[in-house]
Enzyme design. Structure first.
Site, PDB file in Angstrom:
ATOM      1  N   GLU A 109     -15.809  -6.714   8.177  1.00 15.16           N
ATOM      2  CA  GLU A 109     -15.284  -7.414   6.993  1.00 15.16           C
ATOM      3  C   GLU A 109     -15.125  -8.908   7.277  1.00 15.16           C
ATOM      4  O   GLU A 109     -15.466  -9.754   6.433  1.00 15.16           O
ATOM      5  CB  GLU A 109     -13.938  -6.789   6.621  1.00 15.16           C
ATOM      6  CG  GLU A 109     -13.191  -7.435   5.470  1.00 15.16           C
ATOM      7  CD  GLU A 109     -11.815  -6.827   5.342  1.00 15.16           C
ATOM      8  OE1 GLU A 109     -10.819  -7.525   5.615  1.00 15.16           O
ATOM      9  OE2 GLU A 109     -11.725  -5.625   4.990  1.00 15.16           O
TER      10      GLU A 109
ATOM     11  N   LYS B 248     -11.701   2.165  11.668  1.00 18.30           N
ATOM     12  CA  LYS B 248     -11.129   1.178  10.745  1.00 18.30           C
ATOM     13  C   LYS B 248     -11.112  -0.210  11.378  1.00 18.30           C
ATOM     14  O   LYS B 248     -11.318  -1.223  10.699  1.00 18.30           O
ATOM     15  CB  LYS B 248      -9.700   1.595  10.368  1.00 18.30           C
ATOM     16  CG  LYS B 248      -8.935   0.599   9.471  1.00 18.30           C
ATOM     17  CD  LYS B 248      -9.663   0.304   8.175  1.00 18.30           C
ATOM     18  CE  LYS B 248      -8.775  -0.309   7.116  1.00 18.30           C
ATOM     19  NZ  LYS B 248      -7.981  -1.458   7.493  1.00 18.30           N
TER      20      LYS B 248
ATOM     21  N   MET C 111       0.810  -1.217   0.000  1.00 18.46           N
ATOM     22  CA  MET C 111       0.000   0.000   0.000  1.00 18.46           C
ATOM     23  C   MET C 111       0.845   1.269   0.000  1.00 18.46           C
ATOM     24  O   MET C 111       0.497   2.243  -0.671  1.00 18.46           O
ATOM     25  CB  MET C 111      -0.963  -0.014   1.190  1.00 18.46           C
ATOM     26  CG  MET C 111      -2.045  -1.077   1.064  1.00 18.46           C
ATOM     27  SD  MET C 111      -3.170  -1.151   2.468  1.00 18.46           S
ATOM     28  CE  MET C 111      -4.036   0.416   2.318  1.00 18.46           C
TER      29      MET C 111
END
Length: 327
Positions: A196, A189, A11
């Site tokens: 998720e 997050k 990333m």
């Protein structure tokens, strides 16, 4: 704007590239010189030490740390804090525990340093799609760096706009928010990643049930030899379960309907555990999220098709390679 970026992995490197597309300049450092050299050929300024990175940046400096949570991030931020000056900003964009962010911000404040925690979602697709950003920290620092966050975020794009948002923060529909004070970004997050886990587990179990419908243990006239690749694809077209995770599943099944290239060993990177810890602290029942975490633990002892589906999704969105089974 100019920014320093430390950690040029899956990333970090693409964050530099996306910023460059928007006209921002980056000074980059990684313990492995190869990715820095590659980015230097694309216009970034590569340096060979943290000291060089800080000295190369113009004030007020901003350094984005994109390293794995834990010791390496702690040591890097501590080292930067000893080199930077009042008014400078340190950003942790990795998956750090939000309680560490609260502590760091408190410790850095007497030195006049700003600390932002930026929960960053987008995985290996962030360069093309943009990154969903959840930002914690002081408003002054967040506002100053808005051009950076705006460049990294996806923008409104082609997603249908939500009604009745006229009086709400316009940044949210562009893909980034100021969630609150230090720690709030990584907290949001963390919950995102916990959810998720649950979403991935639901898909994985559903496909496992369909795969096993052809079992010879079932009555002959109730057995179905289902084409999972076609099912995943048709669900992408107008179904209420349409999602990026389903897109990744459909792609993996189209390549290999049996997912033979996956063992089903599924790691967890920490956020799922922290989400359950937060639920316990708040006395909030989180049955699905807890169960999805425990399945990942079990996957390291025995594997099912469901775990192969999980592995395929993790590879798809984050480039996560299965760990070797430990005997």
């Amino acid at each position: 704007m100019q920014i320093g970026v430390i950690g040029l992995g899956r990333m970090g490197g693409n964050i530099v590239r996306r910023l460059a597309k928007a006209g921002h300049s980056s000074v980059v450092y990684d313990a492995n010189p190869a990715p820095g050299a590659a980015l230097a050929k694309e216009g970034a300024t590569a340096v060979t030490s943290l000291q060089s990175l800080v000295e190369t940046l113009q004030g007020p400096r901003t350094v984005w740390v994109m390293l794995p949570a834990g010791k390496i991030t702690e040591e890097t931020i501590a080292t930067l804090a000893g080199m930077m000056k009042p008014g400078d900003t340190i950003i942790d964009g990795g998956n750090t525990n939000f309680k560490d962010d609260v502590r760091r911000a408190r410790d850095l404040k007497p030195k006049g340093l700003h600390y932002l925690d930026v929960g960053t979602s987008g995985g290996v697709w962030g360069l093309q799609r943009g990154y969903c950003l959840m930002i914690g920290g002081a408003k002054e620092a967040v506002d100053r760096l808005d051009p950076i966050f705006s460049a990294l975020a996806p923008g409104i794009g082609t997603i249908e706009r939500t009604e009745d948002r006229d009086k709400l923060d316009p940044r949210a529909e562009r893909g980034y928010i100021h969630a609150g004070p230090a720690g709030a970004g990584h907290f949001v997050k963390m919950i995102h990643n916990g959810i998720e886990y649950g979403m991935m587990q639901a898909f994985a179990e559903g496909f496992d049930i369909m795969k096993n419908r052809g079992s010879d243990k079932l009555p002959a006239d109730e057995r179905f030899d289902l084409n999972l690749a076609d099912i995943a694809e048709v669900w992408r077209r107008g179904s209420v379960v349409t999602s990026w995770l389903l897109d990744l599943t459909a792609s993996a099944l189209a390549k290999d309907g049996q997912l033979e290239h996956f063992s089903g060993h599924v790691d967890d990177s920490g956020e799922g555990r922290w989400t359950i810890e937060a639920a316990i602290e708040e006395a909030v029942p989180a049955d699905v999220l807890a169960a999805s975490l425990f399945v990942r633990f079990r996957s390291r002892q025995q594997h099912t098709f469901a775990e192969k589906v999980l592995s395929a999704m993790r590879l798809g969105f984050g480039g996560h390679i299965e760990s070797k089974d430990k005997k």
